[in-house]
Design an enzyme around this catalytic site. Structure first.
Site, short mmCIF file in Angstrom:
data_model
loop_
_atom_site.label_atom_id
_atom_site.label_comp_id
_atom_site.label_asym_id
_atom_site.label_seq_id
_atom_site.Cartn_x
_atom_site.Cartn_y
_atom_site.Cartn_z
N GLU A 90 1.50 -0.34 -5.13
CA GLU A 90 0.52 0.72 -5.37
C GLU A 90 1.29 2.03 -5.52
O GLU A 90 1.45 2.80 -4.59
CB GLU A 90 -0.48 0.82 -4.21
CG GLU A 90 -1.65 1.73 -4.55
CD GLU A 90 -2.29 2.40 -3.35
OE1 GLU A 90 -3.45 2.81 -3.47
OE2 GLU A 90 -1.63 2.53 -2.30
N ASP A 123 0.82 -1.20 0.00
CA ASP A 123 0.00 0.00 0.00
C ASP A 123 0.86 1.27 0.00
O ASP A 123 1.93 1.31 0.60
CB ASP A 123 -0.90 -0.01 1.24
CG ASP A 123 -1.67 1.29 1.41
OD1 ASP A 123 -2.49 1.58 0.54
OD2 ASP A 123 -1.41 2.01 2.39
#
Length: 657
Positions: A382, A328
């Site tokens: 990401e 993330d």
């Protein structure tokens, strides 16, 4: 030494050779600092085998790293929360230890904390390596729980192996909102409700969000407090293992949405000020706090922090048999400005003082640990910035991930749907946005994820249909708005799936146009769960049109999976801006789109199509259209090299030639 082959793959990097060399040097220097001669990085990442609670032949041993502590007491149910009876011993380098015998009555399931005394303060904390953290009844406080079941979980997935040449088709999932009920769903309910759907739809991978313990449910799992604890909101660690084991029995890989980009500010149950200092795990001052999220930012240059985070990577792979990670907020990690308000429109913005080189090196090490522990694991970054080399091997100057999320594509679709009538869509721009990628770096393409479904934004279907979804999604109603929404929803998903990457991602429920937004319970909605769930019943109701979108998604996934189309390059055959026509070829398959809102057109292609067969059409009845797919569809072939086919407005046809 590492090579600089990355400069050959992307010649635009040549002016930045010093930055690439610095990247390589930092990686080598950091490994030399961390490792003994001949040691692998995965052998270094063993914090979870040393720290925390470990069952011994006659009792337990517990260790903790808290360099600022002057005294540490282990307290809990086992000693009636006595603060003087079980003191840890300082064994050097900030490490504290205590050995307990069976007579101490510490057992599996015991609730525990530690009390830390510093020079000027005294406070309670939850051990950092706790495998389970539970919330106290009717309070916001948490306790750690000693977790070592007498009967270890019995895995049955020894024969499971993900096909290496199969692109990932990801069903992004949040366990807590995976049920129809207004409440928090469990791992067991996910097994019963969602896994069969994923199998039926054809996705080969699930990506689980919010697995590590997070005190605030509405954070979507992105404010982690306890990095080694499975969220007790959804069940026990064994429940999660059963979910993964069951997924593997169905041939489905499982990815963890891992959050190493920041940490919750919670003190008792988190890492913030764990030993009373700001800098044990995080940077000091402004550098240690994310300016937008308010969360704490790790010091990736500190040996103990690297050890903690790398051990966490290894732990999830070893203990839970995850098949990889989606890391993330990588963009936030990579740059000192965290990517906020920055348009990455020039190579200068990737390098020099902009880059947090310590974070970049950590990502390389994390990728290396993961691949050493599980060579076939999948690593997805990401990263919206498009950092060069993110998905290239470390030994040629890359960072070592397998895929980058194609985050620009959903942003492009939102901008297009929000600001431009489909009469004015520029197909050249669509083709460019979906097909631009860094050389030899794989991308997971998607048109929407959980980000686009959150309150304050809109899913594609809701943006296309808006309030008309409340009244006209039944099969008995007539609505031009709904007809347009359904048609474009199918076209957008197919062109994105087949063009935007070497993998594909969908957030659960979006395949059938799940209505409304995701809104977790909060004071603003009177703590309601009505929009923090999935209405699977809508897609199963034969009186509603949601099932048509689901059927199309199933056919689309089956098409790309059975024919390995995401591993096949796309060749543009036709682009007619005025007629809103676009056609491209992937191997034996030709995709023909008519985006025109009104007019039917005939497409003429100079290809050998004497044996062409229509295999998918968005206007088939099972997808909510008017064509009967059971009737043989014959293309109009004028000659062996001339392919001519009429195509209706707002529709797409796929032929095998």
């Amino acid at each position: 030494m590492l090579s600089e082959k990355i400069l050959e793959i992307d010649p635009f990097l040549k002016p930045y050779i010093s930055d690439i060399r610095l990247r390589n040097q930092n990686y080598l220097t950091t490994k030399k600092r961390l490792l003994e001669k001949g040691q692998k990085i995965s052998s270094f990442a063993n914090g979870h085998h040393y720290f925390g609670f470990h069952k011994q032949k006659n009792g337990w041993i517990y260790r903790e790293w808290a360099p600022n502590a002057k005294k540490i007491a282990l307290i809990g149910e086992f000693n009636q929360w006595n603060r003087t009876s079980h003191l840890l011993k300082n064994i050097g380098d900030g490490v504290w230890e205590i050995q307990l015998t069976d007579e101490d009555q510490l057992v599996h399931g015991s609730k525990v904390r530690i009390e830390i005394t510093t020079e000027n303060d005294k406070f309670e904390r939850i051990p950092t390596y706790c495998k389970r953290v539970v919330q106290k009844k009717e309070t916001v406080d948490f306790d750690g729980q000693v977790w070592d079941p007498p009967q270890p979980f019995e895995w049955t997935d020894q024969e499971f192996k993900r096909p290496q040449d199969e692109p990932v088709l990801i069903y992004e999932s949040h366990v807590g909102m995976a049920g129809i009920k207004e409440g928090i769903s469990s791992f067991q309910e996910y097994i019963e409700t969602v896994l069969p759907r994923v199998k039926e739809l054809g996705y080969n991978t699930i990506q689980l969000m919010a697995i590590a313990e997070h005190p605030y449910y509405g954070s979507f799992g992105y404010q982690v407090s306890n990095f080694f604890a499975v969220s007790s909101k959804f069940g026990t660690p064994e429940d999660l293992k059963l979910l993964i084991d069951t997924a593997h029995s169905l041939g489905i890989s499982v990815l963890l949405d891992i959050v190493h980009s920041h940490s919750a500010t919670n003190v008792v149950e988190g890492l913030a000020q764990f030993d009373g200092t700001e800098t044990q795990y995080f940077h000091a001052g402004d550098r240690g706090t994310h300016p937008e999220w308010g969360s704490k930012l790790f010091n990736y240059g500190k040996t103990e922090v690297i050890h903690f985070l790398l051990s966490n990577v290894k732990y999830w792979l070893e203990e839970y048999h995850f098949d990889g990670f989606r890391f993330d907020a990588v963009t936030s990690m990579l740059y000192h400005h965290h990517g906020l308000g920055v348009s990455f429109d020039h190579y200068d913005k990737y390098f020099s003082i902009n880059t947090d080189t310590e974070a970049l090196t950590y990502l390389q090490l994390a990728a290396e640990v993961a691949k050493e522990v599980a060579p076939d694991c999948i690593l997805i970054a990401e990263d919206m910035s498009g950092m060069p080399g993110m998905c290239l091997p470390i030994d040629i100057g890359g960072i070592g991930f397998d895929y980058r999320l194609g985050m620009g594509v959903p942003d492009f679709w939102i901008k297009t749907l929000k600001n431009t009538s489909d009469y004015d869509w520029n197909l050249g721009s669509i083709w460019y946005e979906l097909n631009q990628r860094r050389p030899q770096e794989k991308v997971v393409g998607y048109c929407e994820s959980h980000d686009q479904a959150l309150v304050g934004d809109k899913t594609i279907m809701f943006r296309l249909a808006d309030q008309e979804m409340y009244w006209k999604m039944d099969v008995f109603s007539q609505s031009d708005i709904i007809d347009r929404a359904i048609a474009l929803h199918k076209m957008i998903r197919l062109i994105t799936c087949t063009c935007a990457g070497e993998g594909y991602l969908n957030f659960m429920g979006n395949e059938f146009g799940h209505p409304e937004w995701i809104d977790f319970p909060s004071p603003d909605n009177n703590w309601s769960y009505s929009k923090a769930r999935r209405r699977w019943d809508l897609a199963e109701d034969t009186n509603l049109r949601y099932r048509f979108l689901q059927s199309f998604d199933h056919a689309m996934i089956e098409l790309v999976k059975e024919n390995n189309l995401l591993a096949t390059s796309s060749e543009l055959l036709l682009h007619h801006e005025d007629h809103k026509l676009l056609a491209y070829q992937k191997g034996e398959f030709v995709f023909i789109y008519n985006f025109h809102p009104v007019e039917q057109h005939t497409v003429n292609l100079q290809i050998d199509a004497t044996k062409a067969k229509l295999i998918l059409h968005s206007d088939w009845q099972e997808f909510g259209g008017y064509l009967d797919s059971t009737n043989e569809q014959k293309p109009l072939v004028a000659s062996s090299t001339q392919f001519s086919i009429p195509i209706n407005r707002r529709s797409v046809a796929v032929y095998k030639i």
